[in-house]
Write a protein that holds these residues in place. Structure first.
Motif, PDB file in Angstrom:
ATOM      1  N   GLN A   7       0.900  -1.160   0.252  1.00 44.54           N
ATOM      2  CA  GLN A   7       0.049  -0.172   0.014  1.00 44.54           C
ATOM      3  C   GLN A   7       0.888   1.206   0.176  1.00 44.54           C
ATOM      4  N   GLY A  14       0.657   3.351  -3.164  1.00 51.12           N
ATOM      5  CA  GLY A  14       0.043   4.603  -2.831  1.00 51.12           C
ATOM      6  C   GLY A  14       1.031   5.697  -3.065  1.00 51.12           C
ATOM      7  N   TYR A  48     -13.423   9.530  -4.039  1.00 51.10           N
ATOM      8  CA  TYR A  48     -11.933   9.160  -3.273  1.00 51.10           C
ATOM      9  C   TYR A  48     -12.164   7.853  -2.735  1.00 51.10           C
ATOM     10  N   TYR A  97      -9.821   4.464  -3.212  1.00 51.92           N
ATOM     11  CA  TYR A  97      -8.946   3.939  -1.960  1.00 51.92           C
ATOM     12  C   TYR A  97      -9.444   2.480  -1.713  1.00 51.92           C
ATOM     13  N   ASN A  98     -10.801   2.333  -1.638  1.00 51.54           N
ATOM     14  CA  ASN A  98     -11.027   0.786  -1.421  1.00 51.54           C
ATOM     15  C   ASN A  98     -10.480  -0.006  -2.297  1.00 51.54           C
ATOM     16  N   GLU A 117      -6.874  -0.691  -1.539  1.00 50.41           N
ATOM     17  CA  GLU A 117      -6.879  -1.610  -0.404  1.00 50.41           C
ATOM     18  C   GLU A 117      -7.092  -3.002  -0.680  1.00 50.41           C
TER      19      GLU A 117
END
Length: 505
Positions: free
Chosen positions: A415, A419, A455, A459-460, A463
């Motif tokens: 991540q 990210g 957003y 993001y999910n 993840e």
């Protein structure tokens, strides 16, 4: 049934928590207390068999397991249930080692492979069907039946054991001689050291990830206690004339190597059996029952092929060492297959990968069991079974702890890397976010809520992807750990498989 109880209650924990009015974290001790009690008794079972007689001790364990299963099923409170689970674990801990010793003494060396093949089916199938059966019972009946189903099986086992199981004459004579010479004295110090060390190590492995490992003073103290207690136990047991655990058996090369393979077997089997349903439920939206059914093909392949492996060994067509090499390579390939899955992978691919893993394990346990007892005397079989089951049990606990901790840490790593590459200035990402926000705004969202939801959606996705990557890394680690055992096979001493056992057997 004993192995089933290590996993059958997992999916029922939320229902148990609701039924008893306790938090989920509190009821997770239902799993821990059973495993701890199991781990404490398991290495001592050979000693208790000699003190009380193998048949008597086995029947006492079955009776205790059955009675405490009833107590678990009627438990009015969590404290009552935890006490019952501790006693159930004590009863269950003595079953597997004694069963394996009974098989070794009942069947001559030329027929042991077939006996171990059927035993393999039980060992592999029970943990696999546990979550499925537990989910089905909980959904259709009540969580209490997760424990109550043990009762008829326990009663039947007691009846059949009383009718057909008897201590072998050599074992009876050994006990008589030991009693006359005073060789059955209780090794109190050994029991305390092994019990404390096993309990501390099991709680350390089972609760470590929940309590942040060495960030928790309790976990740090448990680790220290486990190291000190087991170190002292090893020193004491090697000096004691009649130890609670016969560690001297590890001086036998074949037995020591087989014990190491039992550990690896436990790591691979229990880690993947825990991990696969977790992946399917959390990332693919499977129900507990559907996720458990993915494990079915692996158990079916083992049921089908384990007897084939036994016949290959018994007829002298394939040496156990060659069959073991084949098994290790196949298990490695199955882990590599798992490690390339994506969020678009369907049920069939998971089921086929599990079937490939089952193909490997179908030819794993039988040759290892034959190798373990290949150069032991009959009077050593009882104590040897405690050590091999201890190795498998610790392998399972270590494997579950490994994938639980490693998957989370690798997810954090992926991540941070992924990210970091997806900065807010990334053109493609920003364009997708704006398009999603515009779509949501057109369907009734405010501009601020639409942008926030857009957003959150991406993001999910990040993840989910990174969590899958963390799990895939776990499969790779198990695969390479399995493959690393290949050179060890060549250190196994040659032995006669079929026919009359050699004099040293």
């Amino acid at each position: 049934m004993e192995l089933l109880d290590t996993s059958i209650a997992n999916v029922s924990l939320p229902y148990i928590a609701g039924g008893l009015g306790r938090s989920f974290d509190e009821v997770t001790w239902i799993l821990t207390t059973y495993l701890v009690a199991n781990a404490v008794v398991l290495p001592m079972s050979a000693f208790f068999s000699r003190v009380f007689g193998r048949r008597n001790y086995y029947m006492a364990c079955v009776a205790l397991f059955t009675i405490t299963s009833f107590c678990c099923g009627i438990a009015p409170s969590l404290n009552f249930l935890l006490i019952a689970r501790i006693l159930q674990g004590i009863g269950g801990g003595g079953l597997a080692p004694v069963e394996q010793a009974i098989l070794v003494d009942t069947f001559p060396p030329a027929k042991r492979a077939s006996a171990f093949a059927l035993y393999t089916v039980a060992i592999v199938t029970a943990p696999a069907i546990g979550p499925v059966l537990g989910g089905w019972i909980t959904d259709n009946y009540n969580w209490r039946w997760v424990f109550l189903i043990n009762i008829p099986i326990g009663i039947l086992s007691l009846y059949l054991t009383s009718r057909f199981v008897h201590d072998p004459p050599a074992f009876v004579e050994e006990r008589k001689a030991a009693r006359k010479s005073g060789g059955l004295r209780i090794d109190t110090v050994g029991i305390l050291l092994v019990g404390i060390g096993s309990a501390a190590l099991e709680i350390f492995l089972d609760r470590g990830q929940i309590d942040d490992w060495f960030g928790s003073p309790l976990i740090s103290w448990l680790f220290a206690i486990a190291i000190v207690a087991w170190s002292a136990a090893v020193y004491w047991e090697l000096k004691h004339p009649d130890p609670i655990i016969e560690l001297r058996l590890l001086a036998n090369r074949n037995f020591a190597i087989a014990s190491a393979f039992y550990f690896i077997f436990g790591v691979g089997l229990f880690a993947t059996t825990t991990m696969i349903p977790q992946i399917l439920q959390s990332l693919y939206g499977y129900r507990a029952i559907d996720a458990g059914l993915v494990l079915g093909p692996g158990a079916f392949v083992i049921t089908l092929l384990a007897p084939v492996g036994a016949q290959l060994i018994q007829r002298g067509l394939v040496h156990p060492k060659k069959l073991l090499l084949f098994s290790l390579v196949v298990v490695f390939l199955s882990m590599m297959d798992y490690s390339h899955f994506t969020l678009q992978t369907d049920y069939n691919h998971y089921a086929l990968a599990r079937a490939l893993q089952g193909l490997g394990y179908a030819f794993f346990f039988v040759p290892i069991s034959v190798i373990a007892y290949s150069q032991l005397r009959p009077d050593q079989n009882n104590r040897a079974s405690s050590l091999t089951n201890l190795a498998r049990n610790w392998g399972g606990s270590f494997g579950i702890a490994l994938v639980t901790a490693l998957s989370e840490r690798r997810q954090n790593f992926h991540q941070s890397v992924t990210g970091g590459a997806l900065t807010t200035s990334t053109g493609g990402l920003q364009q997708s976010i704006r398009a999603t926000a515009a779509y949501l705004a057109a369907h009734g969202y405010s501009q601020a809520d639409a942008l926030r939801a857009a957003y959150l959606r991406y993001y999910n996705q990040l993840e989910q992807q990174t969590r899958l990557l963390g799990f895939m890394d776990c499969f790779r680690v198990i695969g390479w750990l399995t493959l690393a055992m290949v050179p060890v096979v060549f250190f196994i001493r040659s032995f006669k498989v079929a026919g009359k056992a050699p004099a040293g057997h």
